[in-house]
Design a protein around this motif. Structure first.
Motif, PDB file in Angstrom:
ATOM      1  N   VAL A 110       0.827  -1.208   0.000  1.00  0.00           N
ATOM      2  CA  VAL A 110       0.000   0.000   0.000  1.00  0.00           C
ATOM      3  C   VAL A 110       0.862   1.258   0.000  1.00  0.00           C
ATOM      4  O   VAL A 110       0.456   2.285  -0.569  1.00  0.00           O
ATOM      5  N   ARG A 111       2.048   1.218   0.614  1.00  0.00           N
ATOM      6  CA  ARG A 111       2.933   2.395   0.562  1.00  0.00           C
ATOM      7  C   ARG A 111       3.338   2.714  -0.863  1.00  0.00           C
ATOM      8  O   ARG A 111       3.305   3.881  -1.289  1.00  0.00           O
ATOM      9  N   VAL A 112       3.744   1.686  -1.622  1.00  0.00           N
ATOM     10  CA  VAL A 112       4.188   1.916  -3.002  1.00  0.00           C
ATOM     11  C   VAL A 112       3.002   2.317  -3.872  1.00  0.00           C
ATOM     12  O   VAL A 112       3.109   3.231  -4.702  1.00  0.00           O
ATOM     13  N   ALA A 113       1.852   1.667  -3.688  1.00  0.00           N
ATOM     14  CA  ALA A 113       0.669   2.030  -4.481  1.00  0.00           C
ATOM     15  C   ALA A 113       0.260   3.468  -4.210  1.00  0.00           C
ATOM     16  O   ALA A 113      -0.099   4.213  -5.133  1.00  0.00           O
ATOM     17  N   ALA A 114       0.307   3.890  -2.944  1.00  0.00           N
ATOM     18  CA  ALA A 114      -0.060   5.267  -2.598  1.00  0.00           C
ATOM     19  C   ALA A 114       0.906   6.266  -3.222  1.00  0.00           C
ATOM     20  O   ALA A 114       0.495   7.343  -3.673  1.00  0.00           O
ATOM     21  N   ALA A 115       2.191   5.911  -3.268  1.00  0.00           N
ATOM     22  CA  ALA A 115       3.167   6.816  -3.880  1.00  0.00           C
ATOM     23  C   ALA A 115       2.950   6.937  -5.386  1.00  0.00           C
ATOM     24  O   ALA A 115       3.250   7.979  -5.980  1.00  0.00           O
ATOM     25  N   GLN A 116       2.427   5.888  -6.017  1.00  0.00           N
ATOM     26  CA  GLN A 116       2.157   5.937  -7.458  1.00  0.00           C
ATOM     27  C   GLN A 116       0.978   6.848  -7.789  1.00  0.00           C
ATOM     28  O   GLN A 116       0.957   7.487  -8.838  1.00  0.00           O
ATOM     29  N   ARG A 117      -0.025   6.912  -6.894  1.00  0.00           N
ATOM     30  CA  ARG A 117      -1.207   7.739  -7.150  1.00  0.00           C
ATOM     31  C   ARG A 117      -1.615   8.466  -5.862  1.00  0.00           C
ATOM     32  O   ARG A 117      -2.678   8.198  -5.280  1.00  0.00           O
ATOM     33  N   PRO A 118      -0.793   9.389  -5.372  1.00  0.00           N
ATOM     34  CA  PRO A 118      -1.039   9.991  -4.053  1.00  0.00           C
ATOM     35  C   PRO A 118      -2.284  10.871  -3.998  1.00  0.00           C
ATOM     36  O   PRO A 118      -2.836  11.092  -2.920  1.00  0.00           O
ATOM     37  N   ARG A 120      -5.279  10.396  -4.640  1.00  0.00           N
ATOM     38  CA  ARG A 120      -6.545   9.798  -4.218  1.00  0.00           C
ATOM     39  C   ARG A 120      -6.445   9.067  -2.879  1.00  0.00           C
ATOM     40  O   ARG A 120      -7.361   8.342  -2.498  1.00  0.00           O
ATOM     41  N   ILE A 121      -5.356   9.256  -2.163  1.00  0.00           N
ATOM     42  CA  ILE A 121      -5.142   8.547  -0.900  1.00  0.00           C
ATOM     43  C   ILE A 121      -5.433   9.471   0.278  1.00  0.00           C
ATOM     44  O   ILE A 121      -4.774  10.501   0.450  1.00  0.00           O
ATOM     45  N   ARG A 122      -6.411   9.108   1.071  1.00  0.00           N
ATOM     46  CA  ARG A 122      -6.774   9.888   2.263  1.00  0.00           C
ATOM     47  C   ARG A 122      -5.909   9.502   3.458  1.00  0.00           C
ATOM     48  O   ARG A 122      -5.691  10.309   4.354  1.00  0.00           O
ATOM     49  N   GLY A 123      -5.432   8.276   3.512  1.00  0.00           N
ATOM     50  CA  GLY A 123      -4.601   7.849   4.630  1.00  0.00           C
ATOM     51  C   GLY A 123      -4.182   6.396   4.473  1.00  0.00           C
ATOM     52  O   GLY A 123      -4.747   5.651   3.660  1.00  0.00           O
ATOM     53  N   LEU A 124      -3.168   6.010   5.246  1.00  0.00           N
ATOM     54  CA  LEU A 124      -2.655   4.644   5.253  1.00  0.00           C
ATOM     55  C   LEU A 124      -2.648   4.115   6.682  1.00  0.00           C
ATOM     56  O   LEU A 124      -2.283   4.839   7.619  1.00  0.00           O
ATOM     57  N   VAL A 125      -3.006   2.846   6.835  1.00  0.00           N
ATOM     58  CA  VAL A 125      -2.849   2.143   8.106  1.00  0.00           C
ATOM     59  C   VAL A 125      -1.989   0.916   7.832  1.00  0.00           C
ATOM     60  O   VAL A 125      -2.370   0.036   7.052  1.00  0.00           O
ATOM     61  N   LEU A 126      -0.817   0.887   8.450  1.00  0.00           N
ATOM     62  CA  LEU A 126       0.137  -0.201   8.260  1.00  0.00           C
ATOM     63  C   LEU A 126       0.088  -1.074   9.505  1.00  0.00           C
ATOM     64  O   LEU A 126       0.426  -0.618  10.599  1.00  0.00           O
ATOM     65  N   PRO A 214       8.093   8.112  -2.009  1.00  0.00           N
ATOM     66  CA  PRO A 214       7.746   9.363  -1.337  1.00  0.00           C
ATOM     67  C   PRO A 214       6.614   9.147  -0.335  1.00  0.00           C
ATOM     68  O   PRO A 214       5.654   8.423  -0.614  1.00  0.00           O
ATOM     69  N   GLY A 215       6.740   9.780   0.821  1.00  0.00           N
ATOM     70  CA  GLY A 215       5.747   9.588   1.876  1.00  0.00           C
ATOM     71  C   GLY A 215       4.428  10.271   1.604  1.00  0.00           C
ATOM     72  O   GLY A 215       3.385   9.866   2.118  1.00  0.00           O
ATOM     73  N   GLY A 216       4.435  11.318   0.779  1.00  0.00           N
ATOM     74  CA  GLY A 216       3.203  12.042   0.508  1.00  0.00           C
ATOM     75  C   GLY A 216       2.729  12.826   1.724  1.00  0.00           C
ATOM     76  O   GLY A 216       3.417  12.925   2.744  1.00  0.00           O
ATOM     77  N   THR A 217       1.544  13.369   1.624  1.00  0.00           N
ATOM     78  CA  THR A 217       1.002  14.205   2.696  1.00  0.00           C
ATOM     79  C   THR A 217      -0.118  13.529   3.469  1.00  0.00           C
ATOM     80  O   THR A 217      -0.599  14.072   4.453  1.00  0.00           O
ATOM     81  N   ALA A 218      -0.547  12.352   3.024  1.00  0.00           N
ATOM     82  CA  ALA A 218      -1.644  11.658   3.715  1.00  0.00           C
ATOM     83  C   ALA A 218      -1.159  11.158   5.074  1.00  0.00           C
ATOM     84  O   ALA A 218      -0.017  10.717   5.212  1.00  0.00           O
ATOM     85  N   PRO A 219      -2.019  11.204   6.093  1.00  0.00           N
ATOM     86  CA  PRO A 219      -1.627  10.691   7.408  1.00  0.00           C
ATOM     87  C   PRO A 219      -1.396   9.183   7.371  1.00  0.00           C
ATOM     88  O   PRO A 219      -2.011   8.458   6.574  1.00  0.00           O
ATOM     89  N   VAL A 220      -0.508   8.728   8.243  1.00  0.00           N
ATOM     90  CA  VAL A 220      -0.142   7.316   8.313  1.00  0.00           C
ATOM     91  C   VAL A 220      -0.208   6.859   9.760  1.00  0.00           C
ATOM     92  O   VAL A 220       0.327   7.529  10.652  1.00  0.00           O
ATOM     93  N   THR A 221      -0.859   5.728   9.983  1.00  0.00           N
ATOM     94  CA  THR A 221      -0.842   5.073  11.291  1.00  0.00           C
ATOM     95  C   THR A 221      -0.133   3.738  11.153  1.00  0.00           C
ATOM     96  O   THR A 221      -0.428   2.962  10.243  1.00  0.00           O
ATOM     97  N   VAL A 222       0.817   3.493  12.048  1.00  0.00           N
ATOM     98  CA  VAL A 222       1.506   2.201  12.106  1.00  0.00           C
ATOM     99  C   VAL A 222       1.054   1.495  13.380  1.00  0.00           C
ATOM    100  O   VAL A 222       1.168   2.050  14.472  1.00  0.00           O
TER     101      VAL A 222
END
Length: 286
Positions: A110-118, A120-126, A214-222
């Motif tokens: 999901v990190r790589v997919a989000a970097a490819q199309r940032p 449309r990404i509201r956030g990531l939960v890892l 790239p980390g992008g600007t969407a919030p991330v929770t680990v």
């Protein structure tokens, strides 16, 4: 009775393969949640989390190529290829924006997919993600364990012994998802798909370390597991240190400890995972 994992559908990848998915609708205007399973694991591993989210957000689960009900991939399932498949699936779903959650190897996907199309990404939960910042994955002991798995697992799968591991997992899931998991996970074909993904893992982790997306600007929770069973105290400490560094690598990042879990956090603390996902769906920043 409706399936707990939603309506059945397929998404076509850019090279024509079909990925099986299940979609649970949700309120209009809420980002769609897409759940990415761990290495060699089918969509059904997310069923407890999906049930906890149901009604609060649209949710999609799917099987990567060669897993569950998805067609096999004739090419090597590198991390970039898996991320491209995920973006093809997101194109098919057609939502305006997404929260992506990835467990284990699903985290890098999901990190790589989000970097490819940032956009449309509201956030990531890892969720207890594989992380290239952890030296564990670059050790001789880890390489030896992977070689042993590659040698032994196909034989165990042909004998039907790998599927015995599905029982304890299935007991934590809704009945229909449990039946799917028992039928589809850890089959000989599923083990082949798992080993194909794991064969690419060393090179993929080296590339991630050398050229992080790239980390992008969407919030991330680990979210990190804390129990040491099956991993050992030193390995758990090394992995969670990498998770803390990942969470501390930018603004709008959060590190959450799953105090009752080892690696299988989506099964043992689904409400915790669902809560972190839904928190990001409610983030209304532009």
């Amino acid at each position: 009775m409706p399936h707990s994992q939603g309506e059945h559908a397929t998404a076509r990848t850019r090279d024509g393969r079909l990925l099986y998915l299940q979609h649970t609708p949700g309120p209009a205007g809420v980002p769609t949640v897409v759940l990415e399973a761990g290495m060699g694991t089918t969509r059904s591993s997310w069923a407890a989390v999906q049930r906890a989210i149901a009604g609060a957000a649209p949710v999609v689960v799917y099987d990567r190529s060669g897993l569950g009900r998805s067609a096999p991939d004739p090419g090597p399932p590198t991390l970039d290829r898996l991320a491209a498949d995920l973006n093809d699936l997101l194109d098919h779903v057609g939502a305006e924006d997404y929260v992506l959650a990835g467990h284990s190897w699903g985290g890098p996907i999901v990190r790589v997919a989000a970097a490819q199309r940032p956009e449309r990404i509201r956030g990531l939960v890892l969720v207890d993600p594989t992380d290239e910042g952890c030296e564990l994955y670059f050790s001789p002991a880890f390489a030896a364990r992977e070689r042993a798995s590659a040698a032994v697992l196909p034989l165990l799968a042909r004998l039907g012994l790998t599927r015995l591991a599905a029982g304890p997992v299935a007991r934590r899931l809704p009945a229909d998802a449990a039946a799917d998991l028992r039928a589809e996970w850890l089959t000989p074909a599923g083990i082949d798909a798992h080993l194909a993904e794991s064969a690419s893992l060393p090179d993929d982790l080296c590339r991630l370390r050398a050229e992080p997306p790239p980390g992008g600007t969407a919030p991330v929770t680990v979210i990190s597991g804390t129990a040491t069973a099956g991993i050992g105290r030193r390995s758990r400490a090394a992995l969670n240190t990498a998770h803390a560094a990942r969470a501390g690598a930018g603004p709008e990042r959060r590190h959450v400890l799953a105090l009752r879990s080892g690696h299988l956090v989506p099964l043992t603390e689904p409400e915790l995972v669902a809560g972190e996902i839904l928190r990001l769906t409610r983030d209304r920043r532009p």
